[in-house]
Design an enzyme around this catalytic site. Sequence first.
Site, PDB file in Angstrom:
ATOM      1  N   HIS A  39       0.845  -1.207   0.000  1.00  0.00           N
ATOM      2  CA  HIS A  39       0.000   0.000   0.000  1.00  0.00           C
ATOM      3  C   HIS A  39       0.874   1.248   0.000  1.00  0.00           C
ATOM      4  O   HIS A  39       1.020   1.885   1.047  1.00  0.00           O
ATOM      5  CB  HIS A  39      -0.905  -0.015   1.237  1.00  0.00           C
ATOM      6  CG  HIS A  39      -2.050   0.955   1.184  1.00  0.00           C
ATOM      7  ND1 HIS A  39      -1.945   2.283   1.483  1.00  0.00           N
ATOM      8  CD2 HIS A  39      -3.348   0.776   0.853  1.00  0.00           C
ATOM      9  CE1 HIS A  39      -3.114   2.885   1.372  1.00  0.00           C
ATOM     10  NE2 HIS A  39      -3.986   1.996   0.985  1.00  0.00           N
ATOM     11  N   ILE A  74       1.944   4.691   1.497  1.00  0.00           N
ATOM     12  CA  ILE A  74       1.043   5.565   2.266  1.00  0.00           C
ATOM     13  C   ILE A  74       0.363   4.698   3.319  1.00  0.00           C
ATOM     14  O   ILE A  74      -0.072   3.583   3.020  1.00  0.00           O
ATOM     15  CB  ILE A  74      -0.038   6.201   1.354  1.00  0.00           C
ATOM     16  CG1 ILE A  74       0.601   7.124   0.317  1.00  0.00           C
ATOM     17  CG2 ILE A  74      -1.067   6.985   2.182  1.00  0.00           C
ATOM     18  CD1 ILE A  74      -0.380   7.636  -0.727  1.00  0.00           C
ATOM     19  N   GLY A  93      -5.796   4.371   5.540  1.00  0.00           N
ATOM     20  CA  GLY A  93      -6.684   5.107   6.442  1.00  0.00           C
ATOM     21  C   GLY A  93      -7.301   4.217   7.504  1.00  0.00           C
ATOM     22  O   GLY A  93      -7.479   4.628   8.653  1.00  0.00           O
ATOM     23  N   VAL A  94      -7.637   2.982   7.141  1.00  0.00           N
ATOM     24  CA  VAL A  94      -8.254   2.082   8.132  1.00  0.00           C
ATOM     25  C   VAL A  94      -7.297   1.804   9.292  1.00  0.00           C
ATOM     26  O   VAL A  94      -7.741   1.558  10.413  1.00  0.00           O
ATOM     27  CB  VAL A  94      -8.718   0.750   7.507  1.00  0.00           C
ATOM     28  CG1 VAL A  94      -9.897   0.966   6.585  1.00  0.00           C
ATOM     29  CG2 VAL A  94      -7.598   0.049   6.784  1.00  0.00           C
ATOM     30  N   GLU A 111      -7.581   2.476  13.294  1.00  0.00           N
ATOM     31  CA  GLU A 111      -7.205   1.495  14.316  1.00  0.00           C
ATOM     32  C   GLU A 111      -6.322   2.149  15.393  1.00  0.00           C
ATOM     33  O   GLU A 111      -6.510   1.914  16.591  1.00  0.00           O
ATOM     34  CB  GLU A 111      -6.481   0.309  13.676  1.00  0.00           C
ATOM     35  CG  GLU A 111      -6.016  -0.754  14.649  1.00  0.00           C
ATOM     36  CD  GLU A 111      -7.149  -1.427  15.432  1.00  0.00           C
ATOM     37  OE1 GLU A 111      -8.281  -1.460  14.919  1.00  0.00           O
ATOM     38  OE2 GLU A 111      -6.887  -1.904  16.547  1.00  0.00           O
TER      39      GLU A 111
END
Lengths: 79, 151
Positions: free
Chosen positions: B48, B54, B57-58, B62
């Site tokens: 990713h 990067i 976002g998930v 978390e």
Amino acid sequence: MPNEFDQEIKILVAEVAEVSVDKLDDPNVSFSDLDVDSMKALEIAAAVEKKYKIIIPEGEIPKIKNLAQVIDMVKRLKG
Amino acid sequence: MWDIEKIKTILPQREPFLFVDEVVEIDPGKRVVAKRYISPEEYFFKGHFPDKPIMPGVLIIEALAQTSILLYATIYPEIASAHPYYYLAKVKSEFILPVFPDDTLILEARNVKIISTGGIIEIEARVGERIAAKMTASFSVKKKNESQNES
């Protein structure tokens, strides 16, 4: 006819519970029938706390079963 | 304030899914500020993305959720020390800036309404002074014996 204060709480609860305002025309309709679960009840508690500058004790939150109880609780805690 | 060993006594997550390195500020019951260094060697950067790493976002969510657990633990240390199950119930999030390798996330959680069985928290992730992401989240807490009774 609900008074202005009751109507204000009704609109706030509808917004937080993500239900249309007319579903709360009967203030005694059970929240469980509107899919308002315990987490949404907590969100309702947080929203009325912020708006009316009150603190809702943890023991009161499970009692939030319908709009009428929310209105009664806010009035009681506002004094 | 709290080092990684103290954090591990509270958070059930472990590497490579532990997203808090240290807690640097605590205003008990009100606010917690934590940090997490994002190493270029993080496993998720391999995919990713291969050409432009990067942080997903998930995973920022978390990290923010784990910081929320630490704030909860400042209010209910006895419950937290018994290692209950934490369930993320609802997240409203906004991603403002990307997080890159070598960034250090500053994770700040503020209490909106926390009770023993759950809470609502406002949290933001910053890199330096810049806000990278912010969210409002709700979570529930169930003691392990309660969860077993449900199954």
